[in-house]
Scaffold this motif. Structure first.
Motif, PDB file in Angstrom:
ATOM      1  N   SER A  93       0.842  -1.188   0.000  1.00  0.00           N
ATOM      2  CA  SER A  93       0.000   0.000   0.000  1.00  0.00           C
ATOM      3  C   SER A  93       0.885   1.249   0.000  1.00  0.00           C
ATOM      4  N   PRO A  94       0.304   2.432   0.160  1.00  0.00           N
ATOM      5  CA  PRO A  94       1.078   3.668   0.032  1.00  0.00           C
ATOM      6  C   PRO A  94       2.246   3.803   1.018  1.00  0.00           C
ATOM      7  N   ASP A 145      -4.221   0.000  -3.393  1.00  0.00           N
ATOM      8  CA  ASP A 145      -3.818   1.017  -4.359  1.00  0.00           C
ATOM      9  C   ASP A 145      -2.586   1.718  -3.804  1.00  0.00           C
ATOM     10  N   PRO A 146      -1.398   1.495  -4.407  1.00  0.00           N
ATOM     11  CA  PRO A 146      -0.193   2.120  -3.875  1.00  0.00           C
ATOM     12  C   PRO A 146      -0.201   3.643  -3.998  1.00  0.00           C
ATOM     13  N   ASN A 147      -1.135   4.188  -4.774  1.00  0.00           N
ATOM     14  CA  ASN A 147      -1.223   5.633  -4.953  1.00  0.00           C
ATOM     15  C   ASN A 147      -2.372   6.255  -4.163  1.00  0.00           C
ATOM     16  N   ARG A 149      -4.558   8.000  -1.261  1.00  0.00           N
ATOM     17  CA  ARG A 149      -4.210   9.121  -0.370  1.00  0.00           C
ATOM     18  C   ARG A 149      -4.086   8.660   1.082  1.00  0.00           C
ATOM     19  N   ARG A 151      -2.811   6.639   4.008  1.00  0.00           N
ATOM     20  CA  ARG A 151      -1.606   5.849   4.251  1.00  0.00           C
ATOM     21  C   ARG A 151      -1.966   4.612   5.078  1.00  0.00           C
TER      22      ARG A 151
END
Length: 179
Positions: A93-94, A145-147, A149, A151
């Protein structure tokens, strides 16, 4: 005469097909050295690297442990003999944990992940800056979703890999995070 015309059209059509198939911009067959051929080779290499198990990273500790290579998006389950018993790709993840050595602090058979997705086989190993890091498998098979918002610290595995992690990583099992 009609037979000759049909035969001639057939030959012309076949030659046209051959010419199109060997043209450098043809999507199904590129000439060696062309941009398209280089792109296809890169895609093939990336696909093969995702499918083939890779070597255990140097400097990833000793003994029984889970090794998580953040940059490679890959995990290894390492037995007491120092050999990986299982390796698999993951979807981060992010947020990513800092490199270091941690230990499994808790496990949960199932629940809802910090991203709101139903998960199973949750293995938590670190908390940093208000983000909890752990391995889990989404019941629906999705990856974070690594992008995004928000965290979150989910390190997602396939359901089969999540089951392997669940069996392997008990509380206090060492987790080594490498860049």
């Amino acid at each position: 005469m009609a037979v000759l015309t049909v035969a001639a059209l057939g030959v012309v059509g076949f030659l046209g097909y051959q010419a199109a198939a060997t043209a450098p911009d043809h999507p199904t067959q590129a000439r060696p050295g062309s941009h398209s051929a280089q792109h296809k080779k890169k895609d093939k290499d990336q696909t093969e690297s995702k499918q083939k198990p890779t070597a255990l990273p140097a400097g990833s500790g000793t003994g029984v442990r889970v090794v998580y290579a953040v940059g490679d998006r890959r995990v290894w389950l390492v037995g007491s003999d120092g050999k990986a018993t299982h390796t698999f790709a993951v979807g981060p993840s992010p947020a990513s944990p800092d490199p270091g050595t941690y230990a499994v602090t808790s496990r949960n058979k199932g629940g809802v992940g910090s991203d709101g997705v139903q998960v199973e086989h949750v293995v938590v190993f670190h908390s940093q800056g208000g983000v909890v890091f752990g391995f889990s498998a989404a019941v629906d098979g999705s990856m974070p979703d690594p992008n995004a918002r928000k965290r979150t610290g989910a390190v997602r595995e396939s359901r089969a890999d999540g089951a392997a992690m669940w069996e392997f990583a008990q509380v206090d099992t060492k987790v080594v995070v490498v860049p």
